[in-house]
Structures are given as structure tokens and as C-alpha cells.
Design a protein around this motif. Structure first.
Motif, PDB file in Angstrom:
ATOM      1  N   UNK A 196     -31.996 -15.240   9.533  1.00 62.66           N
ATOM      2  CA  UNK A 196     -31.086 -15.517   8.900  1.00 62.66           C
ATOM      3  C   UNK A 196     -31.485 -16.339   7.579  1.00 62.66           C
TER       4      UNK A 196
ATOM      5  N   UNK B  42     -21.744  -0.961   1.290  1.00 57.92           N
ATOM      6  CA  UNK B  42     -22.579  -2.018   0.641  1.00 57.92           C
ATOM      7  C   UNK B  42     -21.748  -2.583  -0.427  1.00 57.92           C
TER       8      UNK B  42
ATOM      9  N   UNK C 214     -24.149 -17.508   7.033  1.00 56.30           N
ATOM     10  CA  UNK C 214     -25.063 -16.427   7.222  1.00 56.30           C
ATOM     11  C   UNK C 214     -24.748 -15.680   8.664  1.00 56.30           C
TER      12      UNK C 214
ATOM     13  N   UNK D 103     -21.184 -14.769   2.275  1.00 56.90           N
ATOM     14  CA  UNK D 103     -22.368 -14.798   3.026  1.00 56.90           C
ATOM     15  C   UNK D 103     -23.224 -15.843   2.963  1.00 56.90           C
ATOM     16  N   UNK D 104     -23.443 -16.117   1.810  1.00 54.67           N
ATOM     17  CA  UNK D 104     -24.451 -17.261   1.420  1.00 54.67           C
ATOM     18  C   UNK D 104     -23.979 -18.522   1.956  1.00 54.67           C
TER      19      UNK D 104
ATOM     20  N   UNK E 167     -21.437  -8.811  10.996  1.00 51.98           N
ATOM     21  CA  UNK E 167     -20.873  -7.792  10.424  1.00 51.98           C
ATOM     22  C   UNK E 167     -21.050  -6.172  11.032  1.00 51.98           C
TER      23      UNK E 167
ATOM     24  N   UNK F  49     -31.987 -14.230   4.325  1.00 56.06           N
ATOM     25  CA  UNK F  49     -30.607 -13.480   3.892  1.00 56.06           C
ATOM     26  C   UNK F  49     -29.981 -14.708   3.177  1.00 56.06           C
ATOM     27  N   UNK F  50     -30.047 -15.807   3.543  1.00 56.78           N
ATOM     28  CA  UNK F  50     -29.581 -17.176   2.552  1.00 56.78           C
ATOM     29  C   UNK F  50     -30.366 -17.119   1.155  1.00 56.78           C
TER      30      UNK F  50
ATOM     31  N   UNK G 263     -31.268  -9.441  13.204  1.00 55.21           N
ATOM     32  CA  UNK G 263     -30.591 -10.086  11.856  1.00 55.21           C
ATOM     33  C   UNK G 263     -30.743 -11.429  11.855  1.00 55.21           C
ATOM     34  N   UNK G 264     -30.334 -12.094  13.126  1.00 56.60           N
ATOM     35  CA  UNK G 264     -30.439 -13.499  13.187  1.00 56.60           C
ATOM     36  C   UNK G 264     -31.803 -14.289  13.077  1.00 56.60           C
TER      37      UNK G 264
ATOM     38  N   UNK H  96     -28.009  -7.187  16.108  1.00 57.11           N
ATOM     39  CA  UNK H  96     -27.724  -8.495  15.627  1.00 57.11           C
ATOM     40  C   UNK H  96     -28.612  -9.791  15.688  1.00 57.11           C
TER      41      UNK H  96
ATOM     42  N   UNK I 202     -28.370  -8.836   2.955  1.00 54.18           N
ATOM     43  CA  UNK I 202     -27.161  -8.370   3.541  1.00 54.18           C
ATOM     44  C   UNK I 202     -26.537  -7.157   3.080  1.00 54.18           C
ATOM     45  N   UNK I 203     -26.680  -7.031   1.616  1.00 53.12           N
ATOM     46  CA  UNK I 203     -25.824  -5.935   1.030  1.00 53.12           C
ATOM     47  C   UNK I 203     -26.622  -4.567   1.431  1.00 53.12           C
ATOM     48  N   UNK I 204     -27.790  -4.691   1.584  1.00 59.41           N
ATOM     49  CA  UNK I 204     -28.514  -3.463   1.681  1.00 59.41           C
ATOM     50  C   UNK I 204     -28.903  -2.934   2.931  1.00 59.41           C
ATOM     51  N   UNK I 205     -29.127  -3.992   3.997  1.00 54.62           N
ATOM     52  CA  UNK I 205     -29.619  -3.669   5.110  1.00 54.62           C
ATOM     53  C   UNK I 205     -28.681  -2.491   5.991  1.00 54.62           C
TER      54      UNK I 205
ATOM     55  N   UNK J  59     -19.756  -5.177   0.824  1.00 48.38           N
ATOM     56  CA  UNK J  59     -20.287  -6.228   1.127  1.00 48.38           C
ATOM     57  C   UNK J  59     -20.838  -7.264   0.059  1.00 48.38           C
ATOM     58  N   UNK J  60     -21.260  -6.499  -0.811  1.00 48.21           N
ATOM     59  CA  UNK J  60     -21.449  -6.975  -2.219  1.00 48.21           C
ATOM     60  C   UNK J  60     -20.270  -8.126  -2.908  1.00 48.21           C
TER      61      UNK J  60
ATOM     62  N   UNK K  32     -29.047 -12.614  -0.977  1.00 49.72           N
ATOM     63  CA  UNK K  32     -28.066 -12.075  -0.456  1.00 49.72           C
ATOM     64  C   UNK K  32     -28.214 -10.434  -0.234  1.00 49.72           C
TER      65      UNK K  32
ATOM     66  N   UNK L   8     -23.368 -12.182   8.130  1.00 49.43           N
ATOM     67  CA  UNK L   8     -24.367 -11.095   8.205  1.00 49.43           C
ATOM     68  C   UNK L   8     -24.829 -10.672   9.298  1.00 49.43           C
ATOM     69  N   UNK L   9     -24.841 -11.716  10.240  1.00 45.86           N
ATOM     70  CA  UNK L   9     -25.375 -11.355  11.559  1.00 45.86           C
ATOM     71  C   UNK L   9     -24.428 -10.601  12.356  1.00 45.86           C
TER      72      UNK L   9
END
Lengths: 475, 475
Positions: B330, A323, A337, A333-334, A343, B333-334, B326-327, B323, B340-343, A326-327, B337, A340-341
């Protein structure tokens, strides 16, 4: 100790699997209908019905029955069929289930049962008991049995000393075949559980072994020294049971002499005890690698919880490392996106590839196949497999990604990241367990945590890092 | 077939592990220095040096040596020490390594070796050969040996028919102990590899078994019918070897009679062959669960690649499902963020918890411990463990997240998502393998893909879905 228990002297119908028995299914497991019949009778307090139902079963199936019923039925069942609880049933019981059964019986009865068992089996039962119960049972035993058990308990757990039985046939070198047969016929108190006889010198050190078939095939006047095999596998009392099992497999043994520090014969280990150890030790790795502790379905829930939660928390730690990586790339990622999908795919196939290699390495180490002599060769082998696997998966994913996201660069980035991660996974999958083994740690226990941490972190780092480096996104 | 090979008649120094041998380490593995000495001599073409080095080794260690050296050395080594290549060495060799060794020897020599082996071992060697080589070797065999091997090859692979040896001792019921001993002494061509005698009726159907120790303990005039045990485990020729191994363990057998469709005795299976199967079958599950195919370090790279890449591609498929989920999120997540770090944490601990339960279930199924009678109880047990594990990990992660991100709601969302995912993982980990087992599929092979897909997808769905539902972010 007398091994011929009542249970052994009884006759059972042949169990050839095809037999249309009313209590067993095709795979030789007790039928659910039969099990609930027994439970219903126990609910009604009809002890005689229970006895009649269980009486025709083979001891090994009685043991299965105890394991299949719910815990609260085990005590009442044990009391209803006490007569049928021979040594054969007890030795076949799962450790946790045996505790339930033993707890339900008075100490005098446990002592009587323990007296019927071979030393190793009696020890297996008594070593699990609370100290007060242990003393109560030991006090009820015959002095000779008690001495043998106390002596066995003095060896470390899972050592050859605990595993061995003291009853064996050992004779001096100068005997001939006829004298041996006479000796066996005259001594009614000798064990019947032996498959080989041991020939000893005057200091009681083993000098040879004789299969019983050789003795039966040889005329009476031939000296044992001329029939015996001098090549022996001698097991020191302090050898670990896993090592003992490997010797039995390597040298295809049926029984082996156990010797003390001075090389004197003090017991024998027979293959029927080894087969359970092989099953246990070989099966343990899958449980250890997945962090499931002992993984026994009869283990108390509290114990299962404590052994499993430990590994989940360790896993949480490794997930935190991933994590944090990722951080670092939050900004990227912003901006995009899709990162994120995608990774988790890179981390997931890497983790899978690492687990494959790790399973292979852990098995090979357990079977003494992966040693210092061939480590470099195996690492090179895994590297080549990793390159092939990595290239295949990378191409598939790269093309798919390029098409779905209409972005060739993104496809290229994920392809390279996957290739890199699968190669790293392959290397970690063999190097981590081998290193743990060199450090005298169990490779099955700790490898997973390290390998998963490496494949997760490297997966995210390679993918997100390459995305930034290639200009797809920026920090 | 004559089992007393040269190798068996030779004497070796005792190998008791503590022995300061120059070729073995403390764990009874060949020393790297010794292995490279042999390889160097092979490089120099000094066949005599090689022979002198290898000659003192036990056959099982010679087998190990073949496995440890690189592939290109195996042929030259086989040719240098052909005299030492007894049946004992061949039976101990890994299948792939044995192919290399056999390939280096002429057909006549392979036939001579096969003639020395017990049927089951000869079959194991011949069944792996190319058809042309098979024919060449069969042509060189004695007619009786050839017939036995061709007959064995007619049974399905991994069946009792393949596994059994035809050499055994079977006598009629009316014999007494003395007559049996005389019969054994007079018939020099009988096998020496037997641990029990089978007693048969006039139709050659087994009616009882006699341990050799009982015969040796019994006076000559007693009838065999009075010593034998009528309770027998009869193995039909078509029984799968895994099932055979379970019977050996359950009933603690040393040998067992194999019967044909008409119930006639056609062979015996002995425990020394079973112990290898137990080791293999128990160890296979870890390899299957991780998708590593056979997982043999001696397997050709192409084969390892093809069995592993299949599972990596299957894993890619499951990762795509995750994925896509997650999509869907999206937009969320934008906006945030941190999601995305925690998921990956939620998916990772869920996957780990699922693997733990799955390993336990796969082991219990393999050992016939998890049957229809106790499935509901075990599911309930795993549910309770999952709730405890889930609650512990959820609280830890929730508090940590709330502190690090200074966002109590985010902490609450991840905690609930983890609790939900670990509970789902625990249920999937037992229900998926049990269902596959009911459908007659190997639970070890396919469970991982399903369980990982469930824990990954549910982890992302629960976490991202709750984040949107709680108003932390929107689609």
C-alpha cells in the motif's frame, strides 16, 4: 485398395483393461518402464530387442509408443520395426508424430503403406508431406490408388471429399437378397470395410441404404427395394467435416453416402473416422477459447510459440484498455489506496463469470443448440443467472469489505460494482459469441479477448467510478 | 425389446443439407419461422395444425423442436403429437427437455415408449425420473423389459453396465456361416441393431468377433472360427464410460462385448452411443475449466446458479489472496500510483499464459496422451515456450512502459515481472493439472482456481516486490 493388412490378420491377446499385461497400466496406457526399456535398447542399437519388445503390442499401442518417446527416437524406432508398421499403426498416429515416422522411411515404403490404407487415411498421410516427397510417393503407387488419392486431394481440406473412402458396395435396386449375397461372395476384390450397402438407380444416385443385419435376417428371394431404408442422409463432397460429424450424431449414423454435384454416389464416410473428428472438434473449443492454438503436445515449439504469443499480445492490448481506465482515477487511488487493493477483485470475479457464460454459449453454438429461434430465451436465462450470481457475490464481498476496512460506504461501492460487472459479464458472455457466430466467425476463437476486455474495463470503471461518485475519493 | 418402432419404419425425404426444405436452414437447423408457427398454433390450441406441421419432420428434428421452444410449450406439444413420439425422438432429446416431455405423458404411455427402446436408452429415461414415477412406469412394462432395466439400474451411473444393451447376437464356435445365416433368419425376435456377431465358448465367454461384412463375403460351409477375429476389446461392466469411449477410439471399434466379473458375455456397446459420450466428455472440459458446471442451456436456472456461484466464490477467495499481497505494498502504491495502473497487466498476461498451457495439458490428459512416460518432456517443452512468450511480451511491455512513463527503471521492472510471471504460469499450467490427475482428481475441474491464484499473486508480488527492491518506491 486392400484393407486386410498383415497387422489386421495377426491375433493379439484380449485387452480388457483388467489384463495384467507387462506393457500396459490399468488405464490401458503404456507403462513408463516399458517405454524406457525400448529407448535403452534403441540407445544400444539393439534393433532385434526393440523388435521383440514391440512385436506383441496392438497397432494402436505401437502408435502410442511413437508418441511417448522423444522425437530423436522416432526415426530409429521406425527403422527397427518397419515390418510392424502396418496401416493400423499409421492411421492411429498423431499428425506431427507421423511426419517424423514417415520422414524416416524411404518413399517406396511409404507408397507401399499408403497402398494398404483406405483412401481417406492415405490422403491424411500424403497431404501433410512436402510436395517433392508427395510426388515421390505418388509415383510409387499403383495407378488406381494414385488416381483415387489425387482425386481426393482435389477437394478442400476438412471437407467430406477428403474424408470419404471410395471403396463401398453399391448395387442396383432390382437385386434381391440372394443375388446380393452371391455378388458379395464372388467379388473378392470388394472392400471388407462396410457396414451398410447402398442401393443406386441407373444414374448411380443413391435411393436407399441397407444395414447388413437386415440382409442377414431376410430370405434370399426378397427384393432389396423392400428391405432398404429410403430415408438417407446424403453428404455432398464439399460439406465441412464438422457439419458431417453433426449429421452423424443427429441421425445416429454408422455410414453415409457421399454424393457429387449431380447427386451421384462417389464415396462413403464411416463412423470410425467421425469419432476422431467429434473428439477433435469438441476438444478444440477449449484450446481456441484459451488462445492455445492447436494445442497439440507434439506440435513443434516454434509453431506453439507463434500461435500462443499472438493471443498474449492481444491480451496485452485489452489489459492496456483496463490500465487506461485505472490511470483516469490515479488521484482517487492516491487518496484511498484501498481502491487499488480491492479493484482486482471486481475485475477477477467479473472475468470468471464472463468465462462461465461464454463456455456455455460456445458449446451450445458448436452443437447447433443455440440458434436464432432460442437466442432471446437464452439471453434472458443468462441474465437471471447473472443477477443471482452477482447478488450473492456482491453481498459476500460487500459485508467482508465493510468489516475489514471499517467502511460501510466502501462495502456498498464494491458490492454494487460487482453486481454490475457480473451482469455485464453474463450478457457479454452470450452476446459476443452469438454475434461472432452470426458474422460467420468461430465464436471460440475471438470471444475471450472481447469478453475479458469488457469485464476488466467495466470492473475497474464501475468500482473506481462509484467510489468517486459516492465521495469516497475524488479525481 | 422391439427396436423397429413406427418412427423407424416411416420414410422421410432425403436430408442432404442442400435440400430447400421449408423447415430447415442451410446448417440443418430448424428455421425460426417454423418454430414460431408451431408455437402460434399451440397458443391457439390448434392441435391438428401442430400435428400436420411436425409430422413431416425427421425424429431428430422433432427432438430439436422440443429443445428450441420455451419450456411451457413442451407439455402441450408432447400431447399434440403423441403419435409421433417414437423411441427415436426420445433418445435424441436433451436430458432436461426429456424430463419436461415425459412429465407431460401418462405412465402407461411412457412405459410403452420405454418398451420400444434399447435397454440403454430406456435406462437413460427411467434413471432420471422421480422414484414414484419410476415405479409406475416399471409396473407397466413387460416383465422381460422390466427385468433388463432393473438389472441395468443396479450398475453405477456412467458405467459400461448402464451403457450396454442386452440385445445382441452370440453364437457357439462350432457353427459355420450357413448355420449362422439360417439361425438369424429363423429367429425373428432377435435384435436388428447389431454390426458384429459375438462367438462364445460353452461358458458364454466371448472368444471372437465377426464383422457382418465378413460373413456376407464367406461361403456357407466355412466355420465361424475361421473367419472371426480373436483379438477383442472386452469391456468389464464396471468400466467408466469415458474409458469405454477411449477404447472405442483407440481401437476404432463399431461394437464391443461387455463381460461380467466371471468373463461371461452380458451385453454389447455400439458406437452410436459412444459418439455422444465422446462429444460430451470432450466438450465437458471447457465447461469444467471455466467453472460452468454441466453448462447445459436447458438446465434449470437454480441448478446453473448453484454450480456456477460455487466457483465464483472460490474465485473470490483466490482474488483475496492477490489483494492481500497488494495490501502489503500500500505504501509503495501511494508513492507511485503508476504501480496501481500497471499491476493488472502483469497479472492478466500471466493468467492468460497459464490458461493456455492448462488447456493443452487438460486435453492431453483427457486423451491419455500425457502419461508418466512423457511428463518431464512436456514440462520441459512448456518451459521453453514460456520463456519465448515471456521474453516477447516482456520486451514489448517494458519498452512501452519506459516510453509512456518516461521511466526506464519502471519499464525494466515490469518487463522482468512479466517474464517471471509467464514462466511461473507455464509451469503451473502443466504441473497443477498433472498433479491433480495423479491424485485421481479431474484436472479440468480444479486446475483453474489454483493456476489463477498462482498467476495473480505472483504477478502482483513480482511487480510490486521488484518495484520496491529497485528503489522505485518503498513500503
Amino acid at each position: 485398395m486392400t484393407e486386410q493388412t498383415d497387422a489386421q490378420l495377426r491375433d493379439y491377446a484380449p485387452h480388457d483393461g483388467s489384463d495384467a499385461s507387462t506393457s500396459l497400466d490399468d488405464d490401458n496406457r503404456l507403462l513408463p518402464g516399458f517405454v524406457s526399456q525400448v529407448c535403452n535398447a534403441l540407445d544400444e542399437g539393439e534393433e532385434e530387442t526393440v523388435y521383440d519388445l514391440v512385436e506383441p503390442l496392438h497397432p494402436a499401442d505401437i502408435a502410442d509408443l511413437f508418441e511417448l518417446v522423444q522425437r530423436e527416437y522416432r526415426g530409429p524406432l521406425a527403422r527397427a520395426i518397419t515390418d510392424l508398421l502396418g496401416a493400423d499403426v499409421l492411421t492411429e498416429l498423431n499428425d506431427y508424430v507421423r511426419d517424423d515416422v514417415i520422414d524416416a522411411l524411404p518413399a517406396a515404403q511409404v507408397a507401399e503403406l499408403a497402398g494398404q490404407l483406405e483412401t481417406d487415411d492415405a490422403v491424411a498421410i500424403i497431404e501433410e508431406m512436402e510436395e517433392a516427397d508427395q510426388r515421390a510417393v505418388l509415383a510409387e503407387l499403383e495407378p488406381a490408388d494414385r488416381a483415387a488419392i489425387v482425386d481426393a486431394l482435389s477437394f478442400p481440406e476438412e471437407s467430406a471429399g477428403r474424408l470419404m473412402q471410395r471403396d463401398l458396395v453399391a448395387v442396383p435396386e432390382h437385386m434381391n437378397v440372394g443375388q446380393l449375397i452371391d455378388y458379395l461372395r464372388e467379388h473378392a476384390d470388394l472392400t471388407t470395410e462396410f457396414w451398410e450397402i447402398f442401393i443406386v438407380d441407373p444414374q448411380h444416385r443413391p435411393v436407399g441404404t441397407c444395414q447388413l443385419s437386415w440382409i442377414l435376417r431376410t430370405p434370399r428371394h426378397i427384393a432389396l427395394a423392400d428391405v432398404m431404408k429410403r430415408d438417407q442422409t446424403l453428404i455432398p463432397t464439399d460439406m465441412d467435416q464438422e457439419e458431417v460429424a453433426l449429421r452423424f450424431q443427429k441421425y445416429a449414423l454408422i455410414s453415409a453416402a457421399v454424393i457429387d454435384g449431380a447427386g451421384r454416389l462417389v464415396g462413403q464416410i464411416t463412423v470410425d473416422d467421425i469419432i476422431h473428428i467429434v473428439q477433435e472438434e469438441a476438444g478444440e473449443d477449449i484450446l481456441r477459447m484459451s488462445g492455445a492454438g492447436e494445442g497439440d503436445i507434439n506440435e513443434p515449439i516454434r509453431q506453439s510459440y507463434s500461435s500462443r504469443v499472438r493471443w498474449l499480445i492481444a491480451n496485452l492490448g485489452t489489459a492496456l484498455v483496463a490500465s487506461s481506465i485505472i490511470a483516469l482515477f490515479g488521484g482517487a487511488i492516491e487518496q484511498l489506496v484501498a481502491l487499488a487493493v480491492l479493484m482486482p477483485i471486481v475485475a477477477s470475479v467479473g472475468g470468471n463469470a464472463g468465462t462461465q457464460t461464454m463456455a456455455v454459449a460456445v458449446r451450445a453454438l458448436a452443437m447447433n443448440q443455440l440458434t436464432e429461434s432460442n437466442t432471446r430465451r437464452i439471453v434472458a436465462r443468462e441474465l437471471r443467472i447473472a443477477v443471482l450470481n452477482g447478488a450473492t457475490v456482491a453481498v459476500l464481498t460487500g459485508i467482508g469489505t465493510a468489516l475489514v476496512f471499517a467502511d460501510v460506504m466502501l462495502g456498498g461501492v464494491i458490492a454494487v460494482a460487482i453486481l454490475v460487472n457480473i451482469i455485464i459479464a453474463g450478457m457479454a458472455g452470450v452476446i459476443v459469441p452469438v454475434t461472432l457466430d452470426r458474422l460467420e466467425q468461430d465464436p471460440a476463437v475471438a470471444s475471450s479477448v472481447f469478453v475479458t476486455m469488457i469485464t476488466d474495463s467495466m470492473g475497474f470503471l464501475a468500482f473506481l467510478g462509484l467510489a468517486v461518485a459516492s465521495g469516497l475519493a475524488s479525481f
